[in-house]
Design a protein around this motif. Sequence first.
Motif, mmCIF file in Angstrom:
data_model
loop_
_atom_site.group_PDB
_atom_site.id
_atom_site.type_symbol
_atom_site.label_atom_id
_atom_site.label_comp_id
_atom_site.label_asym_id
_atom_site.label_seq_id
_atom_site.Cartn_x
_atom_site.Cartn_y
_atom_site.Cartn_z
ATOM 1 N N GLU A 136 0.832 -1.193 0.000
ATOM 2 C CA GLU A 136 0.000 0.000 0.000
ATOM 3 C C GLU A 136 0.877 1.258 0.000
ATOM 4 O OE1 GLU A 136 -3.714 0.231 0.182
ATOM 5 O OE2 GLU A 136 -3.127 -1.647 -0.767
ATOM 6 N N SER A 137 0.276 2.401 -0.260
ATOM 7 C CA SER A 137 0.999 3.668 -0.202
ATOM 8 C C SER A 137 1.421 3.946 1.236
ATOM 9 C CB SER A 137 0.111 4.813 -0.692
ATOM 10 O OG SER A 137 -0.973 5.008 0.208
ATOM 11 N N LEU A 138 2.327 4.900 1.421
ATOM 12 C CA LEU A 138 2.731 5.266 2.774
ATOM 13 C C LEU A 138 1.524 5.739 3.574
ATOM 14 C CD1 LEU A 138 5.075 5.619 4.771
ATOM 15 C CD2 LEU A 138 5.305 7.972 3.946
ATOM 16 N N THR A 139 0.625 6.495 2.954
ATOM 17 C CA THR A 139 -0.584 6.956 3.644
ATOM 18 C C THR A 139 -1.433 5.780 4.075
ATOM 19 O OG1 THR A 139 -0.618 9.025 2.377
ATOM 20 C CG2 THR A 139 -2.677 8.359 3.423
ATOM 21 N N GLY A 140 -1.583 4.796 3.196
ATOM 22 C CA GLY A 140 -2.363 3.608 3.548
ATOM 23 C C GLY A 140 -1.747 2.835 4.691
ATOM 24 N N GLN A 141 -0.441 2.758 4.728
ATOM 25 C CA GLN A 141 0.238 2.066 5.820
ATOM 26 C C GLN A 141 0.104 2.851 7.128
ATOM 27 O OE1 GLN A 141 4.098 0.069 4.672
ATOM 28 N NE2 GLN A 141 3.782 1.256 2.811
ATOM 29 N N MET A 142 0.215 4.167 7.039
ATOM 30 C CA MET A 142 0.041 4.994 8.231
ATOM 31 C C MET A 142 -1.371 4.852 8.783
ATOM 32 S SD MET A 142 2.075 8.408 6.985
ATOM 33 C CE MET A 142 1.377 9.420 8.292
ATOM 34 N N VAL A 200 3.497 7.636 12.523
ATOM 35 C CA VAL A 200 2.299 7.695 13.365
ATOM 36 C C VAL A 200 2.666 7.740 14.849
ATOM 37 C CG1 VAL A 200 0.848 6.606 11.627
ATOM 38 C CG2 VAL A 200 1.964 5.177 13.331
ATOM 39 N N LEU A 201 3.762 7.104 15.219
ATOM 40 C CA LEU A 201 4.223 7.189 16.603
ATOM 41 C C LEU A 201 4.652 8.617 16.938
ATOM 42 C CD1 LEU A 201 6.244 3.859 16.868
ATOM 43 C CD2 LEU A 201 4.209 4.457 18.214
ATOM 44 N N ALA A 202 5.077 9.364 15.903
ATOM 45 C CA ALA A 202 5.466 10.763 16.093
ATOM 46 C C ALA A 202 4.264 11.691 16.084
ATOM 47 C CB ALA A 202 6.456 11.177 15.005
ATOM 48 N N GLY A 203 3.064 11.133 15.824
ATOM 49 C CA GLY A 203 1.855 11.952 15.911
ATOM 50 C C GLY A 203 1.108 12.201 14.622
ATOM 51 N N GLN A 204 1.577 11.656 13.491
ATOM 52 C CA GLN A 204 0.869 11.873 12.234
ATOM 53 C C GLN A 204 -0.440 11.077 12.210
ATOM 54 O OE1 GLN A 204 1.704 14.000 9.739
ATOM 55 N NE2 GLN A 204 3.340 14.698 11.094
ATOM 56 N N ARG A 205 -1.521 11.743 11.759
ATOM 57 C CA ARG A 205 -2.841 11.102 11.719
ATOM 58 C C ARG A 205 -3.438 11.293 10.331
ATOM 59 N NH1 ARG A 205 -5.178 10.262 16.759
ATOM 60 N NH2 ARG A 205 -7.279 10.716 16.000
ATOM 61 N N VAL A 206 -3.885 10.201 9.736
ATOM 62 C CA VAL A 206 -4.475 10.299 8.394
ATOM 63 C C VAL A 206 -5.907 9.775 8.331
ATOM 64 C CG1 VAL A 206 -2.238 10.198 7.239
ATOM 65 C CG2 VAL A 206 -3.476 8.074 7.694
ATOM 66 N N VAL A 207 -6.379 9.108 9.386
ATOM 67 C CA VAL A 207 -7.755 8.594 9.389
ATOM 68 C C VAL A 207 -8.491 8.964 10.678
ATOM 69 C CG1 VAL A 207 -7.484 6.702 7.737
ATOM 70 C CG2 VAL A 207 -6.875 6.335 10.130
ATOM 71 N N GLY A 208 -8.160 10.121 11.240
ATOM 72 C CA GLY A 208 -8.894 10.607 12.405
ATOM 73 C C GLY A 208 -8.940 9.611 13.543
ATOM 74 N N ASP A 209 -10.158 9.339 14.040
ATOM 75 C CA ASP A 209 -10.336 8.447 15.190
ATOM 76 C C ASP A 209 -10.750 7.028 14.797
ATOM 77 O OD1 ASP A 209 -9.781 10.524 17.013
ATOM 78 O OD2 ASP A 209 -11.848 11.234 16.923
ATOM 79 N N CYS A 210 -10.506 6.656 13.565
ATOM 80 C CA CYS A 210 -10.912 5.321 13.101
ATOM 81 C C CYS A 210 -10.290 4.212 13.950
ATOM 82 C CB CYS A 210 -10.508 5.116 11.640
ATOM 83 S SG CYS A 210 -11.509 6.056 10.475
ATOM 84 N N MET A 211 -11.093 3.189 14.232
ATOM 85 C CA MET A 211 -10.587 2.053 15.008
ATOM 86 C C MET A 211 -10.816 0.721 14.300
ATOM 87 S SD MET A 211 -11.097 2.845 19.052
ATOM 88 C CE MET A 211 -12.885 2.809 19.080
ATOM 89 N N TYR A 212 -11.363 0.777 13.070
ATOM 90 C CA TYR A 212 -11.632 -0.455 12.330
ATOM 91 C C TYR A 212 -11.306 -0.257 10.852
ATOM 92 C CZ TYR A 212 -14.316 -1.681 16.497
ATOM 93 O OH TYR A 212 -14.686 -1.942 17.790
ATOM 94 N N PHE A 213 -10.928 -1.342 10.202
ATOM 95 C CA PHE A 213 -10.733 -1.324 8.760
ATOM 96 C C PHE A 213 -10.864 -2.751 8.238
ATOM 97 C CE2 PHE A 213 -6.505 -2.258 10.392
ATOM 98 C CZ PHE A 213 -6.019 -3.230 9.525
ATOM 99 N N TYR A 214 -11.148 -2.875 6.967
ATOM 100 C CA TYR A 214 -11.134 -4.188 6.331
ATOM 101 C C TYR A 214 -10.895 -4.006 4.839
ATOM 102 C CZ TYR A 214 -15.834 -3.662 4.287
ATOM 103 O OH TYR A 214 -16.917 -3.248 3.551
ATOM 104 N N ALA A 215 -10.482 -5.081 4.193
ATOM 105 C CA ALA A 215 -10.239 -5.068 2.753
ATOM 106 C C ALA A 215 -11.377 -5.803 2.062
ATOM 107 C CB ALA A 215 -8.907 -5.746 2.437
ATOM 108 N N PRO A 216 -12.229 -5.105 1.320
ATOM 109 C CA PRO A 216 -13.379 -5.748 0.656
ATOM 110 C C PRO A 216 -12.989 -6.923 -0.226
ATOM 111 C CG PRO A 216 -13.584 -3.361 0.567
ATOM 112 C CD PRO A 216 -12.206 -3.651 1.095
ATOM 113 N N ALA A 217 -11.789 -6.906 -0.785
ATOM 114 C CA ALA A 217 -11.365 -8.003 -1.651
ATOM 115 C C ALA A 217 -11.109 -9.282 -0.867
ATOM 116 C CB ALA A 217 -10.103 -7.611 -2.416
ATOM 117 N N LEU A 218 -10.908 -9.154 0.453
ATOM 118 C CA LEU A 218 -10.571 -10.306 1.285
ATOM 119 C C LEU A 218 -11.634 -10.646 2.322
ATOM 120 C CD1 LEU A 218 -6.812 -9.421 1.957
ATOM 121 C CD2 LEU A 218 -7.728 -10.966 0.209
#
Length: 266
Positions: free
Chosen positions: A164-170, A225-243
């Motif tokens: 995934e992109s760096l943003t996706g990994q973060m 992200v440990l340094a404080g970068q946030r890209v998905v706000g307060d999200c606590m769940y995710f899944y991959a529709p393909a899987l």
Amino acid sequence: MKKILLSALAAACMTASVLPPAAAAVRKVPVTVDGIAVIAEAHLENGVTSVPLRTLLDAIGGWNIYWDRSSRAAVASDGDTTIIAKPGEYEITVDGNTRTTTCAVYIENGRTYVPLRVLGNSLGWAVDWDRALGGAAVTTESGDWTEEDLYWLSRVISAESRGESLTGQMAVGNVVLNRVASGTFPNTIKGVIFDKNYGTQFEPVDNGTIYDAPTSSSVAAAKAVLAGQRVVGDCMYFYAPALSQGSWIQANRTYYTTIGCHRFYL
């Protein structure tokens, strides 16, 4: 005549030393700092990424950068640290300490380019190659975390979002840290990853890929992200529709965004 030719050759070499590498040998790549894209076109040649000194430090903030005419060098200072980069030299100086480089400092379009990894490591930054980004990722701050935190977070990011992109990994890393802070899940990164109170939370725990060595970009994402970068706000769940159908998440959580192959939910 021989003396004249030698003098001309020396002058030519001196002139060439401050010029950028041959265009055909250079590839332009992006650079991110703490997960934020700051340079669209750094130069990559023979495995060395060179960046415009001013562009990089201006993006970080707090640096005064100027051209010293007497020494014919670019100088940068943040009040505590001083960097000197002289075009044509295979070195940069950080607080009086000389750092040897494999690529010379050079000028292009009025901008002084310096080798990114040598500069970053001299300043205590982590510099990694992000394969998904196709460029370099710089992490400037360590934040309040332990080596064990980095160990497990980088591994779950790598196992869940390799490619995934760096943003996706973060984003995956953000989900883990949001759970740590929530009070609903265990209060450590390792605890969140191996939590099975409501069933296995992360598939890599069951299939064993959580123990695989992380990619360099996953380590960079974890540090960001440990340094404080946030890209998905307060999200606590995710899944991959393909899987996965993600039935429970869709029925019980609020959709936030999609990044790459993952859908993220609050």
